[in-house]
Design a protein around this motif. Structure first.
Motif, PDB file in Angstrom:
ATOM      1  N   TYR A  38       0.840  -1.204   0.000  1.00 26.18           N
ATOM      2  CA  TYR A  38       0.000   0.000   0.000  1.00 26.18           C
ATOM      3  C   TYR A  38       0.874   1.252   0.000  1.00 26.18           C
ATOM      4  CZ  TYR A  38      -3.793   3.204   1.171  1.00 26.18           C
ATOM      5  OH  TYR A  38      -4.697   4.221   1.135  1.00 26.18           O
ATOM      6  N   ILE A  39       1.897   1.265   0.844  1.00 31.29           N
ATOM      7  CA  ILE A  39       2.776   2.434   0.936  1.00 31.29           C
ATOM      8  C   ILE A  39       3.489   2.706  -0.379  1.00 31.29           C
ATOM      9  CG2 ILE A  39       4.886   3.318   2.041  1.00 31.29           C
ATOM     10  CD1 ILE A  39       3.946   1.944   4.626  1.00 31.29           C
ATOM     11  N   LEU A  40       3.919   1.660  -1.057  1.00 31.86           N
ATOM     12  CA  LEU A  40       4.628   1.832  -2.327  1.00 31.86           C
ATOM     13  C   LEU A  40       3.736   2.420  -3.414  1.00 31.86           C
ATOM     14  CD1 LEU A  40       6.823  -1.380  -2.624  1.00 31.86           C
ATOM     15  CD2 LEU A  40       7.627   0.977  -2.420  1.00 31.86           C
ATOM     16  N   LYS A 195       9.529   6.066   4.115  1.00 33.15           N
ATOM     17  CA  LYS A 195       9.118   4.653   4.161  1.00 33.15           C
ATOM     18  C   LYS A 195       9.189   4.035   2.769  1.00 33.15           C
ATOM     19  CE  LYS A 195       7.291   1.510   6.999  1.00 33.15           C
ATOM     20  NZ  LYS A 195       7.951   1.061   8.236  1.00 33.15           N
ATOM     21  N   LYS A 196       8.759   4.789   1.762  1.00 28.78           N
ATOM     22  CA  LYS A 196       8.824   4.299   0.373  1.00 28.78           C
ATOM     23  C   LYS A 196      10.270   4.031  -0.023  1.00 28.78           C
ATOM     24  CE  LYS A 196       4.767   5.925  -2.136  1.00 28.78           C
ATOM     25  NZ  LYS A 196       4.297   6.622  -3.347  1.00 28.78           N
ATOM     26  N   ASN A 197      11.148   4.987   0.284  1.00 28.30           N
ATOM     27  CA  ASN A 197      12.561   4.823  -0.063  1.00 28.30           C
ATOM     28  C   ASN A 197      13.170   3.611   0.633  1.00 28.30           C
ATOM     29  OD1 ASN A 197      12.538   7.086  -1.705  1.00 28.30           O
ATOM     30  ND2 ASN A 197      13.246   8.470  -0.092  1.00 28.30           N
ATOM     31  N   LEU A 198      12.817   3.423   1.881  1.00 28.52           N
ATOM     32  CA  LEU A 198      13.352   2.302   2.652  1.00 28.52           C
ATOM     33  C   LEU A 198      12.878   0.965   2.084  1.00 28.52           C
ATOM     34  CD1 LEU A 198      14.983   1.454   5.180  1.00 28.52           C
ATOM     35  CD2 LEU A 198      12.837   1.544   6.466  1.00 28.52           C
ATOM     36  N   ILE A 199      11.605   0.887   1.748  1.00 24.30           N
ATOM     37  CA  ILE A 199      11.047  -0.350   1.189  1.00 24.30           C
ATOM     38  C   ILE A 199      11.662  -0.647  -0.174  1.00 24.30           C
ATOM     39  CG2 ILE A 199       8.944  -1.455   0.327  1.00 24.30           C
ATOM     40  CD1 ILE A 199       7.404   0.260   2.426  1.00 24.30           C
ATOM     41  N   THR A 200      11.819   0.403  -0.990  1.00 16.48           N
ATOM     42  CA  THR A 200      12.420   0.235  -2.318  1.00 16.48           C
ATOM     43  C   THR A 200      13.851  -0.277  -2.207  1.00 16.48           C
ATOM     44  OG1 THR A 200      11.059   2.031  -3.219  1.00 16.48           O
ATOM     45  CG2 THR A 200      13.016   1.413  -4.463  1.00 16.48           C
ATOM     46  N   GLU A 202      15.162  -1.885   0.292  1.00 17.63           N
ATOM     47  CA  GLU A 202      15.128  -3.246   0.844  1.00 17.63           C
ATOM     48  C   GLU A 202      14.762  -4.255  -0.230  1.00 17.63           C
ATOM     49  OE1 GLU A 202      12.249  -5.507   3.921  1.00 17.63           O
ATOM     50  OE2 GLU A 202      13.226  -3.725   4.730  1.00 17.63           O
ATOM     51  N   ASN A 203      13.792  -3.911  -1.066  1.00 18.86           N
ATOM     52  CA  ASN A 203      13.385  -4.824  -2.141  1.00 18.86           C
ATOM     53  C   ASN A 203      14.514  -5.038  -3.147  1.00 18.86           C
ATOM     54  OD1 ASN A 203      10.865  -5.152  -1.029  1.00 18.86           O
ATOM     55  ND2 ASN A 203       9.826  -3.719  -2.409  1.00 18.86           N
ATOM     56  N   LYS A 204      15.242  -3.963  -3.456  1.00 11.40           N
ATOM     57  CA  LYS A 204      16.358  -4.086  -4.384  1.00 11.40           C
ATOM     58  C   LYS A 204      17.468  -4.970  -3.794  1.00 11.40           C
ATOM     59  CE  LYS A 204      15.843   0.265  -6.928  1.00 11.40           C
ATOM     60  NZ  LYS A 204      16.424   1.607  -7.178  1.00 11.40           N
ATOM     61  N   THR A 205      17.698  -4.787  -2.516  1.00 16.74           N
ATOM     62  CA  THR A 205      18.717  -5.585  -1.841  1.00 16.74           C
ATOM     63  C   THR A 205      18.321  -7.069  -1.819  1.00 16.74           C
ATOM     64  OG1 THR A 205      19.316  -3.733  -0.405  1.00 16.74           O
ATOM     65  CG2 THR A 205      19.998  -5.924   0.329  1.00 16.74           C
ATOM     66  N   LEU A 206      17.069  -7.327  -1.493  1.00 13.56           N
ATOM     67  CA  LEU A 206      16.583  -8.707  -1.459  1.00 13.56           C
ATOM     68  C   LEU A 206      16.656  -9.350  -2.834  1.00 13.56           C
ATOM     69  CD1 LEU A 206      13.476  -8.323   0.872  1.00 13.56           C
ATOM     70  CD2 LEU A 206      15.603  -9.499   1.420  1.00 13.56           C
ATOM     71  N   GLU A 207      16.367  -8.532  -3.861  1.00 11.31           N
ATOM     72  CA  GLU A 207      16.437  -9.052  -5.226  1.00 11.31           C
ATOM     73  C   GLU A 207      17.875  -9.444  -5.590  1.00 11.31           C
ATOM     74  OE1 GLU A 207      14.846 -10.424  -8.571  1.00 11.31           O
ATOM     75  OE2 GLU A 207      13.659  -9.483  -6.970  1.00 11.31           O
ATOM     76  N   LYS A 208      18.840  -8.636  -5.148  1.00 11.01           N
ATOM     77  CA  LYS A 208      20.244  -8.905  -5.437  1.00 11.01           C
ATOM     78  C   LYS A 208      20.752 -10.136  -4.670  1.00 11.01           C
ATOM     79  CE  LYS A 208      21.603  -4.168  -6.508  1.00 11.01           C
ATOM     80  NZ  LYS A 208      22.400  -2.990  -6.086  1.00 11.01           N
ATOM     81  N   LEU A 209      20.118 -10.387  -3.523  1.00 13.09           N
ATOM     82  CA  LEU A 209      20.561 -11.516  -2.701  1.00 13.09           C
ATOM     83  C   LEU A 209      20.064 -12.862  -3.218  1.00 13.09           C
ATOM     84  CD1 LEU A 209      20.065  -9.985   0.859  1.00 13.09           C
ATOM     85  CD2 LEU A 209      22.239 -10.662  -0.151  1.00 13.09           C
TER      86      LEU A 209
END
Length: 212
Positions: A38-40, A195-200, A202-209
């Motif tokens: 929702y936040i994104l 919050k949007k920046n943090l989630i973005t 985090e998602n990019k980091t998780l994708e790279k992992l």
């Protein structure tokens, strides 16, 4: 002087800052529970307007007096001399017949604001009874009012002054609420943006992992 019922000293019980602080806390408790999806996807400006609109309808609606429909009446009462003000000579063991003027002034808005003093310096209080979206003012000269022109003029001026003081305080409270809302808009915008920046991130980091 109020005789018939217990009256309230308006604009005295608390500072408006404490009321607005509780509202802010309530709003942030709710938006902090929003899920990441929702936040994104949320339109921040529209979300802020939606939140404030909800609170504007009731919680942040500073009362407005309806002085065009004042209802007034004169009533007679038997009062014991011990209830008289100290500056009026009366036998404490005697009962006296007195008259009082009762004014009912309706208002629209959240009556809770009458419990709070604005941030302006030395706000003056007013005594009245609040019930059913009406303010009741009961005034007396501790004697007769009917056909007593001097008393009528005096009580008329007292009532008018009370209304002026109330409207001055309500106007100051409206300014406090507007400042609060503007500050709140900035805070909510900052919350969603961060919050949007943090989630973005985090998602990019998780994708790279993820293993390739």
């Amino acid at each position: 002087m109020y005789i018939k019922n217990q009256q309230t000293e308006l604009f005295k019980e608390h500072k408006i800052e404490s009321y607005l602080s509780k509202i802010r806390e309530s709003i942030f408790k709710k938006i902090e529970k929003y899920n990441n999806t929702y936040i994104l996807n949320v339109d921040i400006d529209k979300e802020i307007e939606k939140i404030l609109y909800k609170y504007d309808l009731v919680t942040l609606k500073v009362p407005t007096l309806n002085k065009e429909t004042v209802l007034s009446s004169i009533t007679e009462h038997k009062i014991s001399g011990h209830r008289f003000p100290k500056n009026i000579k009366a036998d404490p063991n005697k009962e006296y017949k007195i008259e009082q003027i009762n004014h009912l002034v309706s208002f629209i808005g959240n009556e809770e604001f009458f419990n709070y003093s604005p941030t302006s310096n030395n706000p003056k209080t007013v005594k009245a009874c609040i019930h059913n979206n009406k303010l009741e003012f009961t005034l007396s000269n501790w004697n007769k009012i009917r056909e007593n022109e001097e008393t009528i003029e005096k009580l008329k001026n007292e009532f008018s002054n009370n209304l002026d003081l109330i409207e001055t305080n309500l106007s100051a409270l409206k300014k406090d609420v507007n400042v609060f809302k503007n500050n709140l808009k900035t805070e909510i915008n900052k919350f969603f943006t961060e919050k949007k920046n943090l989630i973005t991130k985090e998602n990019k980091t998780l994708e790279k992992l993820k293993p390739s």
